[in-house]
Design an enzyme around this catalytic site. Structure first.
Site, PDB file in Angstrom:
ATOM      1  N   LYS A   1      -9.858  -5.775  -5.492  1.00  0.00           N
ATOM      2  CA  LYS A   1     -10.629  -6.037  -4.284  1.00  0.00           C
ATOM      3  C   LYS A   1     -12.034  -6.509  -4.650  1.00  0.00           C
ATOM      4  O   LYS A   1     -12.667  -5.965  -5.551  1.00  0.00           O
ATOM      5  CB  LYS A   1     -10.734  -4.791  -3.409  1.00  0.00           C
TER       6      LYS A   1
ATOM      7  N   GLU B   1      -3.969  -5.084  -6.666  1.00  0.00           N
ATOM      8  CA  GLU B   1      -4.861  -6.075  -6.073  1.00  0.00           C
ATOM      9  C   GLU B   1      -6.300  -5.681  -6.371  1.00  0.00           C
ATOM     10  O   GLU B   1      -6.760  -4.603  -5.992  1.00  0.00           O
ATOM     11  CB  GLU B   1      -4.657  -6.205  -4.571  1.00  0.00           C
TER      12      GLU B   1
ATOM     13  N   ARG C   1       0.838  -1.208   0.000  1.00  0.00           N
ATOM     14  CA  ARG C   1       0.000   0.000   0.000  1.00  0.00           C
ATOM     15  C   ARG C   1       0.870   1.254   0.000  1.00  0.00           C
ATOM     16  O   ARG C   1       0.538   2.266   0.620  1.00  0.00           O
ATOM     17  CB  ARG C   1      -0.974  -0.002   1.182  1.00  0.00           C
TER      18      ARG C   1
ATOM     19  N   ASP D   1      -4.529  -1.383  -3.704  1.00  0.00           N
ATOM     20  CA  ASP D   1      -5.834  -2.044  -3.699  1.00  0.00           C
ATOM     21  C   ASP D   1      -6.798  -1.203  -4.516  1.00  0.00           C
ATOM     22  O   ASP D   1      -6.865   0.018  -4.337  1.00  0.00           O
ATOM     23  CB  ASP D   1      -6.357  -2.165  -2.270  1.00  0.00           C
TER      24      ASP D   1
ATOM     25  N   ASP E   1       5.130  -3.456   4.858  1.00  0.00           N
ATOM     26  CA  ASP E   1       4.859  -2.069   5.241  1.00  0.00           C
ATOM     27  C   ASP E   1       6.144  -1.300   5.523  1.00  0.00           C
ATOM     28  O   ASP E   1       6.138  -0.067   5.533  1.00  0.00           O
ATOM     29  CB  ASP E   1       3.989  -2.023   6.504  1.00  0.00           C
TER      30      ASP E   1
END
Length: 259
Positions: A119, A117, A16, A44, A239
């Site tokens: 979702k 990704e 992210r 995402d 992260d």
């Protein structure tokens, strides 16, 4: 010496964006990845009410903005009006939820490869999501090498296989199932993405022997997965990618540091 060679080639994706240094799934977090010299970011994507692909993880905006409600019930204009940075820190006040188009343009600018990704929440129109993602990528002229699609939804990946067959596909699992190879073969998949907590050496070597890339999410302590590189794991989705960079530099022999 062998372990040091493995560490030298380890690859890291910013989960992210660099979500430990900036609010997740924002342009600020993606810029941090570029500043760190990373090659990959993970994002995402889902649809707004008016069918625009936007970059946000949760089904609702509650956790990471100053608003409340489901993403799918809000227009892109309403989503963009929310503050997606202040929850993380005062320095990021005014940061907004980015669209997929904005994110891909930033990736083009900084030569970042994007793990998109897809979702899927209950009630979502998977086919429409995939078609809208394709539309954005086609309009921007994104190179096929710059994107990897991933999803927990095999259905979403199957749609992408049909409508954008040249873009790499990665199946997300928490724990890799016994029938993984049959699913991956049907998808003509490129990679497997799994929760590092559930990966063992036997499974890692099984997936690698079948010819797939193997990525782990979300190990935030490099020492916990140090042995995974020896098992053949190709990428960590973290992260804290900066911690892997520090570990890699510290463990390199002098000739690698100076190269």
């Amino acid at each position: 010496m062998q372990m040091k060679m493995v560490k030298k080639s380890m690859k890291i994706t910013a989960h992210r964006g660099v979500s430990s240094l900036a609010p997740e799934n924002t342009l600020a977090a993606f810029e941090q990845a570029a500043l760190l010299g990373l090659d990959w970011i993970e994002i995402d994507v889902q649809l707004s009410q008016d069918k625009v692909p936007v970059v946000i993880h949760d089904r609702t905006v509650n956790r990471c903005t100053n608003g409340r409600g489901r993403v799918a019930d809000m227009s892109v204009q309403a989503l963009k009006a929310l503050d997606a940075g202040l929850w993380f820190g005062d320095a990021y006040e005014g940061e907004s939820i980015p669209t997929l188009a904005e994110t891909l343009l930033l990736a083009q600018k900084h030569d970042l490869t994007v793990n998109v990704e897809l979702k899927h929440y209950e009630g979502d129109d998977i086919d429409l999501l995939c078609q809208q993602v394709k539309l954005v990528m086609t309009e921007l002229g994104i190179a096929k090498e710059q994107v990897l699609f991933s999803s927990f939804s095999t259905q979403a990946l199957t749609v992408m296989q049909r409508i954008m067959p040249t873009i790499r596909r990665g199946q997300l699992w928490q724990q890799i199932p016994d029938n993984a190879l049959a699913i991956l073969d049907e998808l003509d998949a490129y990679s497997v993405h799994c929760d590092f907590h559930f990966l063992d050496e036997r499974t890692a070597r099984w997936i690698k022997s079948a010819g797939y890339q193997l990525y782990c999410y979300t190990p935030n302590h490099p020492l916990l997965v140090e042995s995974f590189w020896e098992w053949g794991v190709d990428m960590m989705i973290s992260d804290v990618p900066q911690d892997y960079q520090s570990q890699s530099t510290a463990s390199k022999p002098q000739e690698f540091v100076d190269a």
